[in-house]
Scaffold this motif. Structure first.
Motif, PDB file in Angstrom:
ATOM      1  N   ARG A  31      41.423  36.041  44.011  1.00 29.25           N
ATOM      2  CA  ARG A  31      42.779  36.356  44.459  1.00 29.25           C
ATOM      3  C   ARG A  31      43.636  36.537  43.217  1.00 29.25           C
ATOM      4  O   ARG A  31      43.633  35.684  42.335  1.00 29.25           O
ATOM      5  N   MET A  32      44.353  37.653  43.160  1.00 28.70           N
ATOM      6  CA  MET A  32      45.194  37.959  42.008  1.00 28.70           C
ATOM      7  C   MET A  32      46.655  37.678  42.360  1.00 28.70           C
ATOM      8  O   MET A  32      47.170  38.175  43.353  1.00 28.70           O
ATOM      9  N   TYR A  33      47.264  36.845  41.523  1.00 23.94           N
ATOM     10  CA  TYR A  33      48.674  36.495  41.665  1.00 23.94           C
ATOM     11  C   TYR A  33      49.433  37.052  40.472  1.00 23.94           C
ATOM     12  O   TYR A  33      48.867  37.253  39.394  1.00 23.94           O
ATOM     13  N   GLN A  34      50.728  37.283  40.669  1.00 21.07           N
ATOM     14  CA  GLN A  34      51.561  37.828  39.594  1.00 21.07           C
ATOM     15  C   GLN A  34      52.962  37.256  39.694  1.00 21.07           C
ATOM     16  O   GLN A  34      53.469  37.007  40.786  1.00 21.07           O
ATOM     17  N   LEU A  35      53.566  37.067  38.534  1.00 20.71           N
ATOM     18  CA  LEU A  35      54.972  36.658  38.459  1.00 20.71           C
ATOM     19  C   LEU A  35      55.655  37.605  37.482  1.00 20.71           C
ATOM     20  O   LEU A  35      55.305  37.649  36.299  1.00 20.71           O
ATOM     21  N   ASN A  36      56.596  38.396  37.997  1.00 22.11           N
ATOM     22  CA  ASN A  36      57.361  39.312  37.161  1.00 22.11           C
ATOM     23  C   ASN A  36      58.558  38.554  36.609  1.00 22.11           C
ATOM     24  O   ASN A  36      59.445  38.146  37.361  1.00 22.11           O
ATOM     25  N   TYR A  41      46.674  40.850  45.707  1.00 21.68           N
ATOM     26  CA  TYR A  41      45.477  41.392  46.340  1.00 21.68           C
ATOM     27  C   TYR A  41      44.279  40.538  45.951  1.00 21.68           C
ATOM     28  O   TYR A  41      44.365  39.674  45.071  1.00 21.68           O
ATOM     29  N   SER A  42      43.160  40.795  46.632  1.00 24.35           N
ATOM     30  CA  SER A  42      41.890  40.134  46.328  1.00 24.35           C
ATOM     31  C   SER A  42      40.887  41.209  45.918  1.00 24.35           C
ATOM     32  O   SER A  42      41.018  42.366  46.300  1.00 24.35           O
ATOM     33  N   TYR A  43      39.901  40.792  45.139  1.00 25.40           N
ATOM     34  CA  TYR A  43      38.867  41.743  44.731  1.00 25.40           C
ATOM     35  C   TYR A  43      37.541  41.017  44.526  1.00 25.40           C
ATOM     36  O   TYR A  43      37.510  39.815  44.294  1.00 25.40           O
ATOM     37  N   ARG A  44      36.456  41.797  44.644  1.00 25.35           N
ATOM     38  CA  ARG A  44      35.105  41.267  44.458  1.00 25.35           C
ATOM     39  C   ARG A  44      34.586  41.687  43.094  1.00 25.35           C
ATOM     40  O   ARG A  44      34.705  42.850  42.717  1.00 25.35           O
ATOM     41  N   PHE A  71      41.039  44.245  48.506  1.00 23.11           N
ATOM     42  CA  PHE A  71      41.581  44.156  49.868  1.00 23.11           C
ATOM     43  C   PHE A  71      42.729  43.165  49.854  1.00 23.11           C
ATOM     44  O   PHE A  71      42.920  42.413  48.883  1.00 23.11           O
ATOM     45  N   ILE A  72      43.502  43.160  50.914  1.00 24.69           N
ATOM     46  CA  ILE A  72      44.627  42.235  51.066  1.00 24.69           C
ATOM     47  C   ILE A  72      44.233  41.201  52.113  1.00 24.69           C
ATOM     48  O   ILE A  72      43.784  41.549  53.208  1.00 24.69           O
ATOM     49  N   GLY A  78      55.734  29.871  41.318  1.00 25.22           N
ATOM     50  CA  GLY A  78      56.453  31.061  41.753  1.00 25.22           C
ATOM     51  C   GLY A  78      55.669  32.353  41.740  1.00 25.22           C
ATOM     52  O   GLY A  78      56.231  33.425  41.998  1.00 25.22           O
ATOM     53  N   MET A  79      54.372  32.289  41.470  1.00 25.34           N
ATOM     54  CA  MET A  79      53.572  33.505  41.463  1.00 25.34           C
ATOM     55  C   MET A  79      53.356  33.975  42.899  1.00 25.34           C
ATOM     56  O   MET A  79      53.295  33.173  43.827  1.00 25.34           O
ATOM     57  N   LYS A  80      53.232  35.295  43.061  1.00 25.53           N
ATOM     58  CA  LYS A  80      53.048  35.903  44.377  1.00 25.53           C
ATOM     59  C   LYS A  80      51.652  36.526  44.464  1.00 25.53           C
ATOM     60  O   LYS A  80      51.212  37.224  43.556  1.00 25.53           O
ATOM     61  N   TYR A  81      51.005  36.282  45.592  1.00 20.98           N
ATOM     62  CA  TYR A  81      49.705  36.903  45.859  1.00 20.98           C
ATOM     63  C   TYR A  81      49.894  38.415  45.968  1.00 20.98           C
ATOM     64  O   TYR A  81      50.816  38.892  46.626  1.00 20.98           O
TER      65      TYR A  81
END
Length: 192
Positions: A164-169, A148-151, A188-189, A143-146
């Motif tokens: 890629r950073m995912y998060q679940l609130n 943003y991405s980062y270098r 970036f997205i 259930g985590m949502k993408y």
């Protein structure tokens, strides 16, 4: 956080000092280690020191959780799940190669998420290297949502990585986005 979690196929429990050999079997495999922020463990003494450090991080609150993933009916760890005590509440996981591609990481992580939700943790994050999409599949499955991405120049391996950073609130505040990584690194997205 002392606990014992059982799922359909798994038994999750806190790691103990006597699990060093099993941890060596997991983290000493170069293929398992490919996308980890460390080099493979080489010998039992190194695994014992690593485990001792992880258990100390639990006691200090630096980590919220560091669980052994065992198959039901066995007490031998075949993987791990951890959650950082830092602001990211970063979720990480891994399995011995012989246990890949069975949905076990998803099952273990879902059980941990359910526990964290009951315990009142507001959110968790997780990141994966773009070259490791299977890890992203686990994040999506729980259930985590993408976001943003980062270098980042990834240390200690000293390689450039796009994460890629995912998060679940877990508390329902869907607008919250953990932004430490995007504030620190070029971001970036992606269209996924």
């Amino acid at each position: 956080m002392s606990h014992d979690i059982r799922t359909e196929r798994l038994h999750l429990r806190p790691f103990a000092e006597q699990d060093a050999k099993a941890l060596l079997d997991i983290l000493g495999d170069t293929e398992v280690n490919t996308f980890l922020p460390m080099f493979p463990l080489k010998h039992l003494e190194e695994a014992e020191a690593y485990l001792h450090k992880k258990l100390a991080a639990l006691r200090s609150g630096e980590s919220l959780l560091y669980d052994a993933v065992c198959m039901k009916g066995s007490d031998v760890p075949v993987g791990y799940v951890h959650v950082s005590g830092a602001g990211s509440h970063d979720l990480g996981y891994g399995l011995r190669k012989a246990f890949w591609h069975r949905g076990l990481c998803t099952e273990a992580c879902q059980a941990i998420i359910d526990r964290l939700r009951r315990d009142g943790l507001p959110y968790v994050t997780a990141t994966h290297d773009v070259n490791n999409p299977r890890s992203g599949n686990v994040m999506q499955a729980i259930g985590m949502k993408y976001r943003y991405s980062y270098r980042e120049l990834w240390l200690p391996k000293n390689i450039p990585v796009v994460f890629r950073m995912y998060q679940l609130n877990l508390d329902g505040q869907e607008e919250r986005i953990y932004d430490e990584y995007r504030n620190k690194y070029p971001h970036f997205i992606e269209e996924l």
